[in-house]
Design an enzyme around this catalytic site. Structure first.
Site, PDB file in Angstrom:
ATOM      1  N   TYR A 105       0.864  -1.173   0.000  1.00 45.44           N
ATOM      2  CA  TYR A 105       0.000   0.000   0.000  1.00 45.44           C
ATOM      3  C   TYR A 105       0.901   1.224   0.000  1.00 45.44           C
ATOM      4  O   TYR A 105       1.514   1.562   1.008  1.00 45.44           O
ATOM      5  CB  TYR A 105      -0.923  -0.029   1.220  1.00 45.44           C
ATOM      6  CG  TYR A 105      -1.798   1.183   1.377  1.00 45.44           C
ATOM      7  CD1 TYR A 105      -2.449   1.742   0.291  1.00 45.44           C
ATOM      8  CD2 TYR A 105      -1.990   1.768   2.631  1.00 45.44           C
ATOM      9  CE1 TYR A 105      -3.264   2.860   0.434  1.00 45.44           C
ATOM     10  CE2 TYR A 105      -2.800   2.878   2.786  1.00 45.44           C
ATOM     11  CZ  TYR A 105      -3.427   3.417   1.680  1.00 45.44           C
ATOM     12  OH  TYR A 105      -4.225   4.531   1.815  1.00 45.44           O
ATOM     13  N   ASP A 144      -2.552  -1.087  -3.956  1.00 44.67           N
ATOM     14  CA  ASP A 144      -2.943   0.287  -4.239  1.00 44.67           C
ATOM     15  C   ASP A 144      -1.655   1.086  -4.318  1.00 44.67           C
ATOM     16  O   ASP A 144      -1.050   1.398  -3.301  1.00 44.67           O
ATOM     17  CB  ASP A 144      -3.867   0.797  -3.130  1.00 44.67           C
ATOM     18  CG  ASP A 144      -4.235   2.258  -3.293  1.00 44.67           C
ATOM     19  OD1 ASP A 144      -3.763   2.903  -4.247  1.00 44.67           O
ATOM     20  OD2 ASP A 144      -4.993   2.767  -2.444  1.00 44.67           O
TER      21      ASP A 144
END
Length: 254
Positions: A105, A144
């Site tokens: 992330y 992400d």
């Protein structure tokens, strides 16, 4: 072999929105999630047949990653070997006989790019880390990545230029990473596909209007190219402001 990545934007919240049914339906060999937003002991997922690995941020209710797999790894590593960044629970790496798989992330640069310097430091440390892995065996990483790489990767590139996720600095770092020997797998298969996004703001009916961004990726070492079968954006799956993304790979030894 199927790989899934999903920024769930709060695991405890999405579990109340049919997450487990979706998890079972997708039936992935590897399932990486980001933004778990919890600490150890705050959730207990009963997932028969899967090994579970968690990395929590020191700050409560923030960031966090998890990686679920049907295949027991040779080794597990948390973080990217960079003390300045490893307190936010942003990465997990599993080692297998002939590859590494990782969920990550990437930090958001924030309003008015107030955290851009931190983000740039992460980018440099991350590339150093995966290059060290890649020197040993191929890497498959998902997550992400908080960047829309090209104008084709978001609905409104002109109005978002210089905003977090579409700044020249962030896009440049992703270009540098790809040039170091890695593939954006979705663009490998679909170089000209438009309107394919993985994140939509909760504001202004963005998802209804498909005013989104493609910021969730599977990236692999280039030498896995001939084993890649398909990359998908599962934009019909609801529950988060992100949708899952998928990668299918052949001939991996686990």
């Amino acid at each position: 072999m199927k790989f899934i990545s999903w920024n769930v934007n709060g695991l405890r919240a999405i579990v109340k929105k049919n997450f487990m049914a979706t998890f079972q339906d997708l039936d992935a060999d590897f399932f990486g999630i980001q933004e778990t937003k919890l600490q150890a002991g705050q959730i207990d997922l009963d997932i028969p047949g899967y090994y579970q690995y968690w990395n929590y941020a020191e700050r409560k209710g923030y960031s966090g990653t998890a990686l679920f797999t049907k295949h027991k790894p040779l080794a597990v590593h948390y973080g990217i070997d960079a003390p300045d960044f490893d307190h936010e629970g942003r990465a997990i790496t599993l080692e297998y006989p002939d590859f590494y798989v990782m969920t990550c992330y990437v930090p958001n640069s924030g309003t008015k790019l107030k955290r851009l310097d931190f983000r740039m430091g992460w980018e440099d440390a991350f590339l150093t880390y995966i290059n060290q892995l890649n020197a040993k065996k191929p890497v498959i990483y998902c997550g992400d990545l908080n960047v829309a790489h090209e104008e084709i990767d978001l609905k409104n590139p002109k109005s978002n230029h210089h905003n977090a996720g579409f700044s020249d600095e962030e896009r440049g770092k992703f270009s540098t990473l790809l040039a170091a020997g890695y593939l954006d797998t979705f663009r490998h298969f679909y170089p000209d596909a438009t309107g394919r996004y993985s994140w939509w703001s909760y504001r202004f009916h963005a998802r209804d209007n498909n005013a989104g961004w493609r910021i969730d990726y599977f990236v692999t070492s280039q030498r896995l190219q001939n084993q890649l079968q398909d990359a998908k954006i599962l934009d019909q799956v609801m529950g988060s402001d992100h949708c899952p993304v998928e990668l299918d790979v052949a001939d991996l030894t686990v």
